[in-house]
Write an enzyme that holds these catalytic residues in place. Structure first.
Site, mmCIF file in Angstrom:
data_model
loop_
_atom_site.group_PDB
_atom_site.id
_atom_site.type_symbol
_atom_site.label_atom_id
_atom_site.label_comp_id
_atom_site.label_asym_id
_atom_site.label_seq_id
_atom_site.Cartn_x
_atom_site.Cartn_y
_atom_site.Cartn_z
ATOM 1 N N LYS A 104 41.154 54.826 35.763
ATOM 2 C CA LYS A 104 41.115 55.230 34.165
ATOM 3 C C LYS A 104 40.480 56.270 33.824
ATOM 4 O O LYS A 104 39.367 56.892 34.439
ATOM 5 C CB LYS A 104 40.292 53.881 33.802
ATOM 6 C CG LYS A 104 40.991 53.731 32.160
ATOM 7 C CD LYS A 104 40.392 52.361 31.724
ATOM 8 C CE LYS A 104 40.090 51.965 30.191
ATOM 9 N NZ LYS A 104 39.608 50.793 29.899
ATOM 10 N N SER B 269 41.531 48.448 26.270
ATOM 11 C CA SER B 269 41.594 49.934 26.376
ATOM 12 C C SER B 269 42.415 50.333 27.781
ATOM 13 O O SER B 269 42.787 51.225 27.985
ATOM 14 C CB SER B 269 40.423 50.577 26.390
ATOM 15 O OG SER B 269 39.494 50.185 27.188
ATOM 16 N N SER C 109 38.954 44.813 27.440
ATOM 17 C CA SER C 109 39.697 45.782 27.793
ATOM 18 C C SER C 109 40.616 45.795 29.175
ATOM 19 O O SER C 109 41.315 46.699 29.464
ATOM 20 C CB SER C 109 38.832 47.036 27.799
ATOM 21 O OG SER C 109 38.699 47.541 26.538
#
Length: 471
Positions: free
Chosen positions: A81, A156, A180
């Site tokens: 990420k 996220s 997330s």
């Protein structure tokens, strides 16, 4: 060699590479080809390392050829990420102002993945500042849910979840401060594990200052994949020690799990509006666990709403004192709008009230620990509603209140630092559904064992070819 290696699980791929049935170069090339095929339609991976990954794969094959020691993920393609440090890459966190600030060292989770032999093929998208359940930003653009472009892929870690769902690598890195990992996994129909606080070391060497306490005790790093067994493999790799994280705990990963167990089932948390599809998924999963030998009791965990409200109070008050100025200066308009709506539902805390809120966490965690002493496993919703439609958090303060209520099972468990596993249960009118398994601290193995029992009876249909809006 078949060109569908990208379909293989991480466990199978690692095994076949060790047996030299398939080369690391073939594995990486297959996943990169799948990335080229589907990523333009979903924008899950926003930075691709094709040449570097193939070079790393060649070196990994050379290690095998000379009989060198290999890690558990040797040659397995993974994604990372964009909000964690990876040496030589910008830790953009979805923010244009950070596009040129390159990390000089790997974060612990990236270093651990590399140490385990994983090959990073790309970096996945996140909302600006990783602070929405919708993955879109002005720098990298919008990530599309491969099941339905009208629905959020979650956030996220929306890029990570969309990537594994569409077959871009069998394993993805994510992080979870308020759902997330678990929410994107739910939205994209894949398993995702939020480990206990202290299980996986975390630290960004590039950060200018330490995160505030509430954020430290709710944020964790963890894996997403298409198979629960792959989460177990990914967790083992990610959880290696690193002295840079003072929260890391040398808790054993393996050991007697004791499954099947007594399970508390909470399909409809009291005081909340729960979608019938969500409640049905929980009850269906409960019946599957009963078939696996578990004893099922319908009982709610203690003070769920108070724990969720505590997450909101601590997180937002710390954000006001920390990232608020950065959001106003560098956040895109959707981020600023969502942040303002969240703030409207969080009371302003003075020092005394803030100290009391932190103290309340101990009270709530003590009650949850007593609950787990009676019921070692909790089965409950991930979110109380199906995956939200795109930009549902842009519809004003009332809409945000409904979102926060729906996400209460994610927020409550996050502020308490507990492990949570998102497991798909199937599709309802083309929309993925799933359930959450929660256990006591450092009981990931129990969550994973129960997750595999559910997975064995569910039909989830990943990897999926990205679907157009018309379907």
């Amino acid at each position: 060699m078949s060109n569908d290696i990208w379909r293989w699980s991480a466990v199978e791929l690692a095994r076949r590479i060790r047996l030299r049935d398939v080369s690391c170069e073939e594995a990486v090339a297959s996943c990169l080809a799948r990335l080229d095929q589907v990523n333009p339609r979903i924008n899950a991976v926003v930075e691709v390392f094709a040449a570097q990954a193939m070079q790393a794969a060649a070196l990994a094959d050379a290690t095998l050829a000379r009989g060198g020691a290999v890690g558990p993920l040797h040659g397995v393609p993974v994604t990372v990420k964009v909000n964690v440090d990876q040496e030589g890459c910008a830790t953009t966190n979805g923010v244009g102002a950070y596009r040129d600030v390159q990390a000089r060292a790997d974060s612990p989770v990236v270093a651990n993945l590399r140490q385990a032999g994983a090959i990073v093929i790309g970096r996945t998208n996140t909302p600006a500042f990783s602070m929405r359940w919708f993955t879109d930003n002005d720098l990298h653009g919008r990530t599309v849910n491969p099941w339905d472009p009208r629905r959020t892929p979650g956030g996220s870690s929306g890029g990570a979840a969309a990537a594994v769902a569409a077959g871009i690598g069998p394993l993805a890195h994510g992080n979870d401060q308020g759902g997330s990992i678990r929410y994107p996994a739910y939205a994209c129909g894949v398993p995702g594990l939020r480990p206990s606080l202290g299980r996986v070391p975390a630290f960004n060497p590039s950060q200018a200052k330490e995160r505030t306490l509430g954020m430290q005790i709710s944020s964790v790093q963890g894996p997403l994949a298409r198979h629960v067994a792959d989460l177990r493999l990914g967790l083992a790799a990610m959880a290696a020690p690193d002295p840079r994280d003072p929260w890391w705990v040398p808790a054993p990963l393996a050991g007697p799990v004791g499954f099947p167990v007594r399970v508390a089932v909470c399909a409809e948390p009291p005081g909340y509006a729960v979608s019938p599809e969500v409640a049905f998924a929980v009850r269906q999963a409960a019946s599957w666990l009963e078939q696996a030998g578990c004893i099922i009791d319908e009982v709610a965990p203690p003070r769920l709403r108070e724990a969720a409200d505590l997450w909101l109070s601590l997180t937002l008050n710390e954000a006001r004192a920390g990232v608020c100025e950065a959001v106003e200066q560098h956040g895109d308009e959707p981020m600023r709008k969502a942040f303002a709506s969240m703030n409207s539902h969080a009371p302003q805390l003075g020092v005394t009230e803030y100290m009391a809120a932190l103290a309340q966490r101990s009270t709530l965690l003590r009650e949850w620990q007593a609950f787990f002493a009676c019921y070692p496993l909790l089965l409950m919703p991930i979110s109380l509603q199906p995956a939200f439609h795109v930009d549902a958090d842009q519809q004003g303060d009332d809409a945000m209140r409904r979102i926060l209520d729906a996400q209460s099972p994610l927020l409550a468990t996050a502020i308490l630092g507990l492990p949570g596993l998102s497991v798909p249960t199937g599709l309802v009118e083309g929309v993925p559904m799933g359930v959450q398994l929660v256990a006591g601290r450092f009981q990931e193995a129990l969550c994973l064992a129960a997750g595999e029992a559910i997975e064995a009876r569910a039909s989830c249909g990943v990897p999926v070819d990205p679907r157009p809006v018309a379907e």
